[in-house]
Design a protein around this motif. Structure first.
Motif, PDB file in Angstrom:
ATOM      1  N   ARG A  13       0.898  -1.071   0.068  1.00 52.70           N
ATOM      2  CA  ARG A  13       0.004  -0.059   0.030  1.00 52.70           C
ATOM      3  C   ARG A  13       0.865   1.299   0.066  1.00 52.70           C
ATOM      4  N   GLY A  53       8.379  -0.875   6.974  1.00 55.93           N
ATOM      5  CA  GLY A  53       7.246  -0.176   7.259  1.00 55.93           C
ATOM      6  C   GLY A  53       6.068  -0.984   6.746  1.00 55.93           C
ATOM      7  N   LYS A  54       4.921  -0.314   7.246  1.00 55.67           N
ATOM      8  CA  LYS A  54       3.496  -0.951   6.613  1.00 55.67           C
ATOM      9  C   LYS A  54       3.266  -0.487   5.404  1.00 55.67           C
ATOM     10  N   ALA A  55       3.837   0.665   4.949  1.00 53.22           N
ATOM     11  CA  ALA A  55       3.343   1.376   3.696  1.00 53.22           C
ATOM     12  C   ALA A  55       4.807   1.484   2.854  1.00 53.22           C
ATOM     13  N   GLU A  56       4.587   1.432   1.608  1.00 52.61           N
ATOM     14  CA  GLU A  56       5.952   1.812   0.920  1.00 52.61           C
ATOM     15  C   GLU A  56       5.754   3.327   0.422  1.00 52.61           C
TER      16      GLU A  56
END
Lengths: 220, 233
Positions: A13, A53-56
């Motif tokens: 995400r 991380g949870k996001a890119e």
């Protein structure tokens, strides 16, 4: 092999970051544009190393100098080879607002599964195009209005009231940088804030515990 | 008309690394002849999220037990009961500390029933070849902006739909699953669940689904993941 692979997105995400950078002629004075280039390169390097991380983190750079233009399209930070910004011309900030709004509204570029975008505005002067209606369009856009926003005014000629209107939040601070070192400090702070967001349980929530550097001024 | 159902819930990598429990919950029961499935996702930033999601499973089951006694009762009465019973189940826990999404389905033996959703996640309704989500996230939105029990008490924040009798497939999942699913592959996902997993015995089926959820293929995934599937035939 996972059977679910064929039913799921193959990319993480995204957490989009749009930098609106003033590249007017005045940015060529006192090493401001060089400091901005260094700060952006450092920020992209730091984002590239954020792999837990949870996001890119994806970045775009929109410049406004001789014209408002897309300098770097929205791309994963790790894949960006930054072309240095030059400084020439006036301050068509309104054009940059329109480019940013169009990008945030484009569900092909920023899908609904993306985390809330961040828009960073950096300027050392007064816009000289039809910036007010463009800013209204940005703030009235349902998606862009949700974006987290940061603003930095560089030098004594930066127009704090314009930057404050961009933030559209009386509680949000416009930061000021008097020299190249403070420009880098601001971007280090933005970098830490976004890196912290990307690692948090909910990357839409502003990161806690990332205090702005003490050597930054408040313009208002 | 038999009803088949199964599901699984696994903690995400972020909670495993932190030594924390799964903050999703799911449960199933038979209530007044209806097969009930509840899926809930305790909001990650809340200190008692785990309690909130488990309380949602209890609350929905209890609310349906009362509501199904009155065939003409409006759905809003059921949803109000869910809010009330969830608060009661929390007892001394502050609702805001235990905020949770809440998705559920109740299906009678003839396939008729109700599906409802508050907050993020996905409910897919498959009628034959037609597969559509209940309550699409707005295109103007971004990921993880969740309405939830403990966040709102507005009944109009719920999406719900009554479904008529007949063969049907339902999928309920939390956003750890939903946000990475490709919408154009929804029908194929239902086919896979129905044709590849449903025929397995319960224990191997649970293991297979849990294994798939643990080895989620999308990069950078961290969320807990819960998926439940029902079929009337």
């Amino acid at each position: 092999m996972s059977k679910l692979k064929s039913f799921t997105a193959s990319n993480a995400r995204p957490l989009p970051v749009l930098v609106l950078a003033d590249t007017s002629g005045s940015m060529s004075v006192d090493g401001k544009i060089d400091a901005l280039n260094t700060a952006l390169a450092d920020m992209l390097d730091a984002f590239s190393e954020e792999d837990d991380g949870k996001a890119e983190i994806h970045c775009a750079i929109i410049t406004f100098g001789s014209t408002a233009q897309l300098h770097q399209d929205l791309t994963p930070a790790s894949k960006i080879e930054l072309q240095p910004l030059g400084a020439t011309g006036m301050t068509p900030m309104g054009g940059a607002f329109d480019i940013a709004r169009t990008m945030v509204e484009d569900k092909g570029k920023i899908p609904s599964r993306a985390y809330t975008p961040t828009i960073v505005l950096v300027s050392d002067g007064m816009p000289n195009d039809a910036w007010e209606p463009a800013l209204e369009r940005l703030l009235d856009s349902e998606r862009a209005a949700k974006a987290q926003r940061f603003a930095l005014g560089i030098g004594d000629d930066a127009n704090a009231s314009v930057l404050q209107r961009f933030l559209n939040d009386p509680g949000a601070k416009v930061y000021g940088a008097q020299d190249a070192r403070q420009i880098k400090s601001f971007f280090r702070w933005v970098t830490m804030s976004l890196a912290s967001r990307s690692r948090s349980a909910n990357p839409n929530v502003s990161a806690l515990g990332v205090l702005p550097p003490s050597d930054l001024d408040e313009l208002l | 008309m038999p009803i088949d159902l199964f599901g699984a819930s696994v903690p995400g990598p972020a909670h495993i690394a932190a030594g924390l429990a799964n903050q999703d919950a799911w449960g199933h029961a038979v209530v007044r002849g209806h097969h009930v499935v509840v899926v809930a996702d305790g909001l990650g930033s809340r200190s008692r999220a785990q309690d909130g999601s488990r309380a949602a499973v209890v609350a929905v089951t209890g609310a349906l037990r009362a509501w199904l006694r009155y065939p003409d009762a409006p759905v809003e009465v059921l949803l109000a009961l869910v809010h009330l019973l969830w608060r009661a189940e929390l007892a001394l826990i502050k609702p805001d500390d235990a905020a949770t999404t809440c998705l559920f389905a109740a299906m009678a033996p003839d396939g008729a029933g109700l599906v409802a959703q508050l907050g993020d996640g996905l409910v897919l309704i498959g009628d034959g070849d037609d597969v559509e989500p209940l309550g699409q996230r707005s295109d103007e939105s971004f990921a993880n902006h969740s309405l939830a029990l403990g966040v709102t008490r507005r009944l109009d924040a719920w999406h719900w739909r009554r479904v008529g009798p007949g063969p049907r497939r339902l999928l309920l999942c939390t956003d750890g699953v939903a946000d990475d699913l490709l919408p154009d592959r929804y029908p194929d996902l239902l086919d896979w669940l129905e044709q590849d997993l449903l025929p397995l015995p319960p224990q191997p089926r649970w293991r297979a689904l849990a294994c798939e959820l643990r080895h989620w293929p999308t990069p950078h995934h961290t969320d807990d993941k819960t998926l439940a599937f029902l079929r009337s035939r």
